[in-house]
Design a protein around this motif. Structure first.
Motif, mmCIF file in Angstrom:
data_model
loop_
_atom_site.group_PDB
_atom_site.id
_atom_site.type_symbol
_atom_site.label_atom_id
_atom_site.label_comp_id
_atom_site.label_asym_id
_atom_site.label_seq_id
_atom_site.Cartn_x
_atom_site.Cartn_y
_atom_site.Cartn_z
ATOM 1 N N ALA A 79 0.748 -1.230 0.002
ATOM 2 C CA ALA A 79 -0.216 0.052 -0.021
ATOM 3 C C ALA A 79 0.801 1.379 0.205
ATOM 4 O O ALA A 79 0.388 2.209 -0.509
ATOM 5 C CB ALA A 79 -0.828 0.105 1.136
ATOM 6 N N GLU A 80 2.111 1.210 0.440
ATOM 7 C CA GLU A 80 2.812 2.461 0.808
ATOM 8 C C GLU A 80 3.793 2.443 -0.391
ATOM 9 O O GLU A 80 4.160 3.770 -0.873
ATOM 10 C CB GLU A 80 3.952 2.308 1.897
ATOM 11 C CG GLU A 80 2.742 2.552 3.153
ATOM 12 C CD GLU A 80 3.545 2.776 4.330
ATOM 13 O OE1 GLU A 80 4.082 3.922 4.355
ATOM 14 O OE2 GLU A 80 3.036 2.296 5.619
ATOM 15 N N THR A 135 2.017 -1.139 9.041
ATOM 16 C CA THR A 135 1.848 -0.114 8.197
ATOM 17 C C THR A 135 0.602 0.189 7.397
ATOM 18 O O THR A 135 -0.393 -0.213 8.067
ATOM 19 C CB THR A 135 2.941 -0.886 6.892
ATOM 20 O OG1 THR A 135 2.109 -1.810 6.554
ATOM 21 C CG2 THR A 135 4.257 -1.335 7.516
ATOM 22 N N ARG A 136 0.666 1.081 6.461
ATOM 23 C CA ARG A 136 -0.511 1.551 5.891
ATOM 24 C C ARG A 136 -1.085 0.235 5.034
ATOM 25 O O ARG A 136 -2.382 0.092 5.032
ATOM 26 C CB ARG A 136 -0.291 2.612 5.028
ATOM 27 C CG ARG A 136 -0.266 3.793 5.612
ATOM 28 C CD ARG A 136 -0.039 5.133 4.654
ATOM 29 N NE ARG A 136 1.473 5.483 4.491
ATOM 30 C CZ ARG A 136 1.729 6.591 4.163
ATOM 31 N NH1 ARG A 136 1.005 7.381 3.470
ATOM 32 N NH2 ARG A 136 3.055 7.103 4.282
ATOM 33 N N ALA A 183 -2.777 -1.712 7.703
ATOM 34 C CA ALA A 183 -4.084 -0.975 8.260
ATOM 35 C C ALA A 183 -5.328 -1.375 7.387
ATOM 36 O O ALA A 183 -6.311 -1.426 7.912
ATOM 37 C CB ALA A 183 -3.982 0.546 8.154
#
Lengths: 261, 996
Positions: free
Chosen positions: B235-236, B264-265, B268
């Protein structure tokens, strides 16, 4: 309200494409910021920051959740800014967007002070209030708003309100069934419906939204009691105008001074 | 006082207000009547220059200038969407002023800059001067250090004193030309950032499947049932690919697992988050393999048919206490392996012996069970710090894809590849996917997510010391003194690579044209031969620090920030006589002599900083992680004296050739005889045709690499790219036709190597009879005895399906996917070793860290008494690599302004730090300052009964550009993986204290 945006926080990865795309399309410069211990930046709204992704860390037992939000003008049906604007510079467009006519705006700042969500910026240089326009220019030309165009995961969708509501309802049901028991729709009832609707994974506060948004009593009073008294209003507007004009002169002088040094 | 129309209206605001009060609705028609500001602009498609998802971007051009950039709605991968970096692309060229006006990015380098020895500032120069001076430096260094033969009398024709780095951010055609130029000059010291990001991927995947790239492609994510993102943060770092992950989740109910030291994102939004100690991927994945084997979750039919599970291994193969059979001790306690006992058993005719029942104790399947049995849930949990129940949840969920008809995929990036045992981590991914039958499947595969826009292409062009374009093994003095010895050693008896002679000869024909003839072994001796030194990134700087490298070319690469133990790298740069840096901004490497605290007077290095064009200021192709070779077009002229890298490479070579024409010096033939004519201003299309390949007699472009010949009749710069530019009028790399039906392979959008295959090893998507394993994920199938479907078959379709099923991995001589691979330096099965720096002892064997890793700097090793915390580094969505581009983009600096480190609240309280305080992070290599981000997303881990804290750090900052900050890599160790020397950036020890 014909058109709306659905912001599904359960799909948001906080990549902030929307935030940069907003600046890119609307030709807004960057702010000077600093890292203060959160990914969230800039800290507040301004004439050059119309939207931002929020980051909230919540501990649930041993586990942590990182809830993302999407703050900006939510385009309320019952819009405090519109109620208080003394010159009628703020209105609802036919698609439901709350728009500020900068030509009419006299820079009185009332909308900034009364916004339920604190998302209207005030441009001292130009002496106007500025905020998310719902990309009216793009929408009128058949494009989606810049943020919705950029969003990679479909967390920001633009479309017919009725379709989006159905989608949101199904999504919330799905989230609830899969462990996000506090998932909900936001913006359906709030302020008689907002142009930005949200699918929230958790309570609104954890997505940087007020639990129970309302139009301040003062704003209503202004609208119903004082606003009809136009003479007063004009005086008020003139006063605000005078003050802001003075502030603008100060800025101009300051710039001139900087330029000289 | 100047009055604009509007301020005038405001001055008379009272009156105006009164007038407008009667009409509270603004004229909504006004917006409609206006055209959007890009309405009359020209649209030029480009490909995003950041990560390797390969998103399409449209540049809106007006009056010759880009005025807007946004996602390309027609592009099948991103469908108009972008991440924050891609959305801000225009910032690389222009920034907005406070008044909303577009002005050129003030940090852009637009003149040739020269730094004289001892100088404290730049001088502006012109191109003619710079090219002439650089050519003279090259000639001087080359001539002074040129070796025609080595100590054994082998013709080597090389210089060790010129180094070359770069580049994953420039186009394929540019990389190819640079590689060609360097080999022509006799350069053997060349590497680039692919070494530092996915070299272990190439080693691990090639040793398992025969090719070193991401097996599937981004859009194919939509077909997965389960994703595990381990050693990556999709995602990041590959944000737009989450589009397809989300699609799979929404439409298939797919599940996403995120295993990461930090929340992390990606975590999440994941369904399951598994915390995991940095440096324990092998234990984690081996545990999953064991879980699948123990619980019968593997795909037996797939294993038996498509892998080497049934093959018999040498009876003397063994494994004991962290060492495989054949270990030869070295002086420093490390080992090297004699791999004789790792070989297959063969009959007299050379056929591999098998046991179809897979019961023989020497068969791979039994050895596999044996090897992995030590990785039980409890052990894995104690090693990795992942709670037992969480690990079991992950293992059960992912191994559910072992069921026939299901597909699971592994997504990873640098969190898998940057360890001393990283290539084995990649191998573990490969083994797991073979065990579960996920290779070759839509929605399956090992998806090595590459992180730079053209790092796949620069790897394919092999800007690496140990390879020639198209992954041909480099020519080494010891192993390949002659042309015949090269063919003897490097051409296998079976599999596709029996064609290798045609690849090599065609490459030489591309390099030296008519001067490469059968009589001179196609100019074999024109090409430099390697010595026995490791000339990877760590090795190059090791040599540089010792004064053995005099001149360095550095293209779009910034080792002063990206190198492991970066402070040492900058000290190494001081030893150079000359440095040529080519970039769009003045990066830290080009300005190493300007680093705060450094005395420039004492530095004699001459520096040439050549101003490059941005990605949308030039033409050429780049290859995304899914191997799609996409063309991007020039949208505007570069400003000032900025030039495309292709132009710069071409002009440097021509300038060098000019000085050699005047004064030949030692063995000038490879330079003077080089086949080099790309027009006055080098044309990327011409270079592309040479890479694609052509008939040397007719000049006709070759349809594909199937037409290559080993007799000099064909020339081809990179056989792997054969077919990408086979039609002058409609080169496949430029195609932009989206599929109307299919499963996302989009065969008419660009071109994917090899021969436009979109999913590698796709024979495995169907059973041995040719029926797709999964009816709702059909890729290829038999119809009336003929193969048909949505992809180019990666196997011989002319033979019956039962035959092709015997060798679905055509690049491997044995044809079966390798659960057991003798092609690794550190063992045929992946094994867990502790990182070089670890606070705990290895629970799984007596060998503490990878016994085959080369230790370059033994004195630089930290111990846990002094450096008690586990450290790991990573990237953020908002910045890119060393930040040299993104730290010069105001919009990105606004959302991620400063260097920071992430620590847990418990560590913060231990060292007396509040969120937002400044801290100092240190290791034996150096220290840096950063803002503390105290967050519950980082938690201490329970390792072998003790709690251990983790310190996480992004590495995007340096001292140059708009946003500056300390360099995280100043603390990372220069110790590399046993197979590829990729440094262990992701697991090391540090200390952290509050800044005084």
């Amino acid at each position: 309200m014909a058109k709306s945006m659905l912001i599904d926080t359960s799909k948001c990865t906080a990549c902030r494409a929307c935030q940069v795309a907003c600046k890119q399309w609307n030709q807004l410069p960057a702010e000077d910021t600093e890292f203060t211990g959160t990914y969230e930046n800039p800290p507040g709204f301004s004439p050059i920051t119309w939207m931002k992704v929020t980051f909230n860390e919540v501990e649930v037992g041993d586990e942590v959740r990182w809830y993302f939000g999407n703050q900006r003008c939510v385009h309320c049906s019952d819009a405090a800014c519109k109620l208080v604007c003394p010159v009628g510079a703020i209105s609802h467009s036919e698609t439901g967007a709350v728009v500020i006519d900068e030509e009419k705006c006299i820079g009185c700042n009332y909308c900034v002070a009364n916004c339920t969500f604190n998302v209207v910026g005030f441009n001292r240089r130009e002496n106007v209030a500025q905020k998310c326009t719902f990309c009216e220019d793009r929408v009128a030309n058949g494009l989606k708003p810049a943020c919705a165009t950029a969003c990679p995961t479909g967390a920001i969708e633009y479309g017919d309100r009725s379709d989006l509501i159905k989608k949101a309802q199904a999504r919330v049901a799905d989230l609830r069934a899969n462990g996000d028991t506090r998932a909900r729709i936001y913006g359906l009832e709030e302020l008689n419906g907002t142009g930005m609707m949200y699918v929230l994974r958790d309570v609104p506060q954890n997505h940087a939204l007020p639990y129970d948004p309302y139009v301040p009593l003062g704003a209503r009073a202004w609208n119903y009691v004082f606003k009809p008294l136009r003479v007063l209003m004009v005086l008020g507007a003139a006063f605000g105008l005078w003050q802001n004009f003075r502030a603008k002169e100060e800025i101009t002088k300051g710039e001139e001074r900087r330029g000289e040094s | 006082m100047n009055l604009s129309r509007r301020s005038f209206l405001k001055l008379v605001g009272g009156a105006t207000a009164t007038a407008t009060l009667t009409s509270l609705n603004i004229n909504v028609e006004k917006a409609k009547a206006q055209r959007v500001r890009v309405h009359y602009a020209k649209e030029v498609p480009t490909i995003c220059p950041f990560c390797a998802v390969g998103c399409g971007i449209i540049c809106h051009v007006q009056d010759g200038q880009v005025i807007n950039t946004e996602g390309d709605l027609d592009h099948p991968i991103n469908e108009g969407t972008l991440c924050s970096k891609g959305s801000g692309l225009i910032n690389t060229a222009f920034v907005y002023t406070d008044k909303g006006e577009l002005k050129p990015n003030p940090e852009r380098v637009t003149k040739v800059l020269y730094r004289a020895p001892g100088a404290s500032d730049w001088e502006e120069k012109d191109w003619d001067w710079a090219l002439r001076e650089i050519a003279q430096r090259v000639k001087k260094t080359r001539d002074e250090t040129f070796e025609t033969t080595d100590e054994n009398g082998v013709t080597v024709n090389r210089t060790k004193a010129i180094g070359h780095l770069g580049s994953a951010v420039i186009n394929n055609e540019e990389n190819y030309l640079l590689h060609k130029m360097m080999r022509g000059l006799g350069v053997i010291t060349m590497d680039h950032c692919a070494r530092l990001c996915h070299s272990s991927t190439v080693a691990g995947l090639m040793a398992s499947f025969g090719r070193g790239a991401m097996s599937n492609h981004w859009i194919d994510y939509q077909h997965a049932d389960v994703f595990i993102n381990i050693g990556g943060n999709t995602a990041e770092n590959h944000p737009v690919s989450m589009k397809w992950v989300e699609k799979a989740r929404e439409e298939r109910g797919a599940k996403l697992i995120a295993a990461d030291p930090r929340f992390t994102r990606t975590a999440a939004v994941a369904d399951v988050y598994a915390p995991q100690r940095p440096g324990t991927n092998n234990a984690f994945l081996n545990g999953m393999i064991n879980y699948a084997l123990e619980n019968g979750l593997f795909n037996l039919e797939y294993l038996r048919n498509y892998t080497n599970a049934s093959y018999l291994i040498h009876p003397d193969y063994s494994f004991h206490e962290g060492l495989f059979s054949g270990a030869q001790p070295l002086d420093d306690g490390q080992v090297t392996y004699d791999t004789e006992t790792w070989a297959y058993q063969r009959d007299e005719d050379g056929n591999i012996l098998t046991d179809e029942d897979m019961r023989d104790p020497n068969c791979v399947f039994q050895l596999l069970r044996d090897h992995y049995s030590r990785y039980d849930v409890k052990t894995v949990s104690e090693v990795t710090g992942c709670p037992e129940d969480k690990f079991e949840e992950v293992a059960e969920l992912f191994c559910s894809t072992g069921e026939t008809g299901k597909a699971g995929t592994i997504l990873y990036a640098m969190g898998m590849t940057q360890f001393t045992d990283a290539a084995q981590g990649v191998r573990a991914c490969a083994v797991l996917q073979l065990v579960l039958g996920n290779m070759g499947m839509p929605g399956g595969g090992v998806n090595a997510q590459r992180g730079e826009s053209n790092v796949q292409g620069s790897t394919d062009m092999c800007m690496l010391y140990h390879l020639l374009p198209g992954y041909l093994p480099v020519i080494s003095a010891a192993a390949h003194p002659t042309f015949d010895s090269y063919l003897d050693a490097e051409v296998p008896d079976s599999g596709f690579l029996v064609n290798r002679p045609s690849h090599l000869v065609s490459l030489f024909k591309a390099y030296w044209g008519e001067n490469a003839t059968a009589d001179n072994d196609f100019a074999y001796d024109y090409h430099p031969k390697m010595d026995d030194k490791d000339r990877s990134d760590i090795g190059i700087f090791y040599e540089m620090e010792r004064g053995n490298i005099d001149g360095l070319f550095c293209w779009g690469q910034n080792p002063a920030v990206s190198g492991s133990g970066a402070k040492q790298k900058r000290e190494g740069l001081q030893q150079l006589d000359w440095l040529v840096s080519v970039d769009v901004f003045a990066n830290e490497t080009a300005t190493f002599w300007k680093e705060p605290g450094v005395n420039s007077e004492g530095i004699d290095t001459e520096v040439f900083l050549l101003p490059a064009a941005l990605d949308f200021e030039r033409n050429g192709s780049i290859s995304n992680s899914g191997r799609w070779i996409q063309w991007r077009y020039k949208a505007q002229d570069p400003p000032g004296d900025c030039k495309p890298d292709l132009w710069i490479a071409d002009r440097i070579f021509r300038a060098v050739r000019d000085v050699y024409e005047d004064d030949p010096g030692p063995f000038a033939a490879p330079i003077l005889d080089m086949n080099w004519d790309y027009g006055e201003d080098a044309d990327s299309n011409k270079v592309a045709m040479e890479i694609n390949g052509y008939d040397t007699q007719t000049g006709h472009l070759l349809e594909s690499f199937a037409h290559l010949r080993d007799d000099g009749r064909t020339a081809c710069g990179n056989w792997l790219y054969g077919g990408y530019y086979n039609d002058v009028n409609d080169p496949p790399t430029k195609r932009r036709v989206r599929e109307k039906e299919g499963i996302g392979t989009n065969p008419e959008w660009s071109f994917a190597w090899p021969v436009n295959r979109r999913i590698l090893y796709n024979r495995c998507s169907a059973d041995p009879e040719g029926n797709p394993w999964s009816p709702d994920r059909k890729l290829l199938w038999l119809e009336n005895g003929e193969w048909t479907g949505y992809d180019v078959p990666d196997f011989n379709t002319a033979i019956p399906p039962e035959e092709s099923a015997k060798a679905p991995f055509i690049m491997l001589p044995e044809g079966g996917g390798r659960l057991f691979s003798a092609a690794m330096a550190d063992g045929p099965f992946p094994e867990h070793y502790e990182p070089w720096e670890s606070p705990v002892e290895n629970m799984l064997s007596e060998r503490q860290f990878n016994p085959v890793s080369k230790v370059w700097y033994p004195d630089m090793r930290g111990d846990s008494d002094e450096y008690p915390y586990i450290a790991t580094s990573y990237r953020l969505t908002e910045h890119y690599q060393t930040g040299m581009v993104t730290r010069n983009m105001p919009w990105l600096n606004e959302i991620m302004p400063d260097m920071f480190v992430e620590i847990s609240p418990s560590l913060a309280s231990k060292i007396g730090v509040d969120n937002g305080d400044m801290v100092v992070v240190s290791s034996p290599r150096g220290e840096f300052e950063a803002v503390a981000c105290v967050t519950p997303r980082v938690k201490p881990l329970q390792i072998q009964g003790e709690e251990h804290e983790v310190v996480g750090m992004p590495w995007h900052w340096g001292y140059a550009g708009m946003s500056t900050g300390d360099i995280a890599n100043d603390v990372t160790p220069s110790i590399g993986d046993a197979n590829t020397t990729i440094p262990e950036y992701k697991a090391f020890l540090c200390n952290i204290r509050k800044r005084g």
